[in-house]
Design an enzyme around this catalytic site. Sequence first.
Site, PDB file in Angstrom:
ATOM      1  CE  LYS A 102      47.494  40.108  43.639  1.00 33.22           C
ATOM      2  NZ  LYS A 102      46.332  39.223  43.423  1.00 33.22           N
ATOM      3  CG  ASP A 127      42.390  42.704  41.745  1.00 33.55           C
ATOM      4  OD1 ASP A 127      42.179  43.132  40.590  1.00 33.55           O
ATOM      5  OD2 ASP A 127      42.418  41.484  42.032  1.00 33.55           O
ATOM      6  CE  LYS A 153      39.074  41.205  42.273  1.00 38.15           C
ATOM      7  NZ  LYS A 153      38.931  39.745  42.154  1.00 38.15           N
ATOM      8  CG  ASP A 182      44.841  41.723  45.316  1.00 44.20           C
ATOM      9  OD1 ASP A 182      45.040  40.638  45.888  1.00 44.20           O
ATOM     10  OD2 ASP A 182      44.694  41.828  44.080  1.00 44.20           O
ATOM     11  CG  ASP A 199      39.819  39.712  38.849  1.00 44.06           C
ATOM     12  OD1 ASP A 199      40.654  40.402  39.490  1.00 44.06           O
ATOM     13  OD2 ASP A 199      38.770  39.261  39.350  1.00 44.06           O
ATOM     14  NE  ARG A 202      46.821  33.800  37.845  1.00 42.46           N
ATOM     15  CZ  ARG A 202      45.909  32.844  37.938  1.00 42.46           C
ATOM     16  NH1 ARG A 202      45.944  31.819  37.106  1.00 42.46           N
ATOM     17  NH2 ARG A 202      44.970  32.900  38.862  1.00 42.46           N
TER      18      ARG A 202
HETATM   19  N1  BES Z   1      43.113  39.312  44.297  1.00 41.61           N
HETATM   20  C1  BES Z   1      42.329  38.303  43.694  1.00 41.61           C
HETATM   21  C2  BES Z   1      42.158  37.064  44.570  1.00 41.61           C
HETATM   22  C3  BES Z   1      41.385  37.267  45.836  1.00 41.61           C
HETATM   23  C4  BES Z   1      40.018  37.090  45.868  1.00 41.61           C
HETATM   24  C5  BES Z   1      42.035  37.589  47.006  1.00 41.61           C
HETATM   25  C6  BES Z   1      39.319  37.268  47.041  1.00 41.61           C
HETATM   26  C7  BES Z   1      41.336  37.753  48.184  1.00 41.61           C
HETATM   27  C8  BES Z   1      39.975  37.597  48.205  1.00 41.61           C
HETATM   28  C9  BES Z   1      42.982  37.866  42.390  1.00 41.61           C
HETATM   29  O1  BES Z   1      43.638  38.868  41.699  1.00 41.61           O
HETATM   30  C10 BES Z   1      41.884  37.371  41.508  1.00 41.61           C
HETATM   31  O2  BES Z   1      41.034  38.156  41.160  1.00 41.61           O
HETATM   32  N2  BES Z   1      41.923  36.093  41.139  1.00 41.61           N
HETATM   33  C11 BES Z   1      40.931  35.519  40.290  1.00 41.61           C
HETATM   34  C12 BES Z   1      41.642  34.625  39.303  1.00 41.61           C
HETATM   35  C13 BES Z   1      40.742  34.096  38.226  1.00 41.61           C
HETATM   36  C14 BES Z   1      40.288  35.212  37.330  1.00 41.61           C
HETATM   37  C15 BES Z   1      41.501  33.063  37.453  1.00 41.61           C
HETATM   38  C16 BES Z   1      39.946  34.721  41.156  1.00 41.61           C
HETATM   39  O3  BES Z   1      40.387  34.098  42.116  1.00 41.61           O
HETATM   40  O4  BES Z   1      38.763  34.794  40.877  1.00 41.61           O
HETATM   41 ZN    ZN Z   2      44.417  40.359  42.800  1.00 41.39          ZN
HETATM   42 MN    MN Z   3      42.396  39.989  40.464  1.00 39.85          MN
END
Ligand code: BES
Ligand code: ZN
Ligand code: MN
Length: 500
Positions: free
Chosen positions: A266, A271, A278, A289, A348, A352
Amino acid sequence: MKILVKKTSPTITTPCLIFFTPEGRTSPQLLAQLDDHFCQLVTTAQRSNEFRGRHAETLLLHAVGTSGPNRILLVGIGKAGDASLDKLRQAAGSAVAVLKQKNISKATFSQSDLVIKKTTAEQQAQAIVEGILLANYQYLRYQHPAPDTAKPLEQLVLLAADAKTLALLQRGANRAEAICAGVHLARDLVNAPGNLKSPEFLAMQAVAMAEKNGIKAHLLDQARLQQLGCGALLGVAQGSTRPPYLIVLEYAGDPTGAAPLALVGKGVTFDTGGISLKPADKMDEMKMDMGGAATVIGTMLAAARLELPVNLVAVVPAVENMPSGNAIRPGDILTSLSGKTIEVLNTDAEGRLILADALTYVGRYNPRAVIDLATLTGACIIALGNQAAAILGNDDKLIDQLLQAGQRSGERLWQLPLWEEYAGQIKSDFADVKNTGGRPAGTITAAAFLQKFADQYKWAHLDIAGMAWEDKGKVGIPRGGSGFGVRLLIDYLLDEAGRA
Ligand code: BES
Ligand code: ZN
Ligand code: MN
């Protein structure tokens, strides 16, 4: 840093001689030798219980009016029965912390007397040199002048008892240097700030690394991605003014032309969350990220330096996830490269989306297996904290091999289930699949989403969200990018190549 392997002699001159010492017991021979040089100081210190040889405990002593080493650094490796390569690596790292703090830039390691069950001198040398190189890493690109605490070790000598051991230690040291070059590159890439680190920057870094190391590289730009129909990747990218790339690296190490192993990382260079923005707190960390991409690129470098006899292909979708008038909205439906349509409920959950197209694309190589690495879910940090990455996939043998590589390398993995019932959470009313499955089992539903695009081959997914970034700094990993996964993957690849 320069690393030399030399034959030991009774009259070593060095600013600092380092000995690994097990808890409780120092061999009488070694003790006599040390006491001789250091006026009984070692025995005195042990009697006073100031140094017990506990794991990563250190004691620095000065020679008093003798020839030979100016100082001696005892480093505990803990109870002899519990000693492992990972403990040795950490002990070497804690030695470096002392040397740095005391501004000692050259040191000599003695491995004599080191007993770690079921390991070779070569493996021990590898662990020691890895521990040293990893602890010596600093990211100083933007600090002028460098902080006082940042005096890295410049030269390191490993002592060998005889010519045969010398050759083994040299091999271990070489291996460690190749692997750590990969880890350091991965850390540099993660530590680079988001303003510098556009998708194009990441692509250029990968190409530069490839050109220097006999790896083929090609880039798919926005126009090409449109032609192919990578709608999921392009959807995430469209909020940013900086265009996306699909980075492809090919390393041919197996002349028999066997099917490649594929690595997918990835590469979200920043992000923000997009329209599903966020919170501000700690958003700066989201420059990490692209940790999966960094690990994959670093692993390719290490594999090439090691001349691993395997064929590898790396695919990195590189994008920036920004909110803007052009950004995708919640409710939008994207058509992925596979033809499957995706309802975007949360912008966010972008990792995926880009991985969906990358996983479909890598299928063109008919890979023997595909391993993807991604800082994919916050839920993974809730589940495992910062002690292990999650592993899920569709092939038990591949997962077991990776779990074992995790044990050996100390970069641990923990398996989560991927039962088909979880896929129920990502059923969409308007498209083939939706990109979030709600709060329960967030790491698993993210993997269940990826699985829909990885059904053509053996596949394992590593969620490294809790591991790619070291928040406080610890022995061997300063605050910032950790390079997690490079050592793990190389361990797996060495195993796969039958050379472990
Ligand atoms: N990059 C983030 C996940 C992440 C969070 C990595 C904290 C490292 C530290 C990912 O893109 C994300 O934002 N995921 C969301 C998914 C949700 C919206 C289903 C999450 O984990 O909140
Ligand atoms: Zn992310
Ligand atoms: Mn994200």
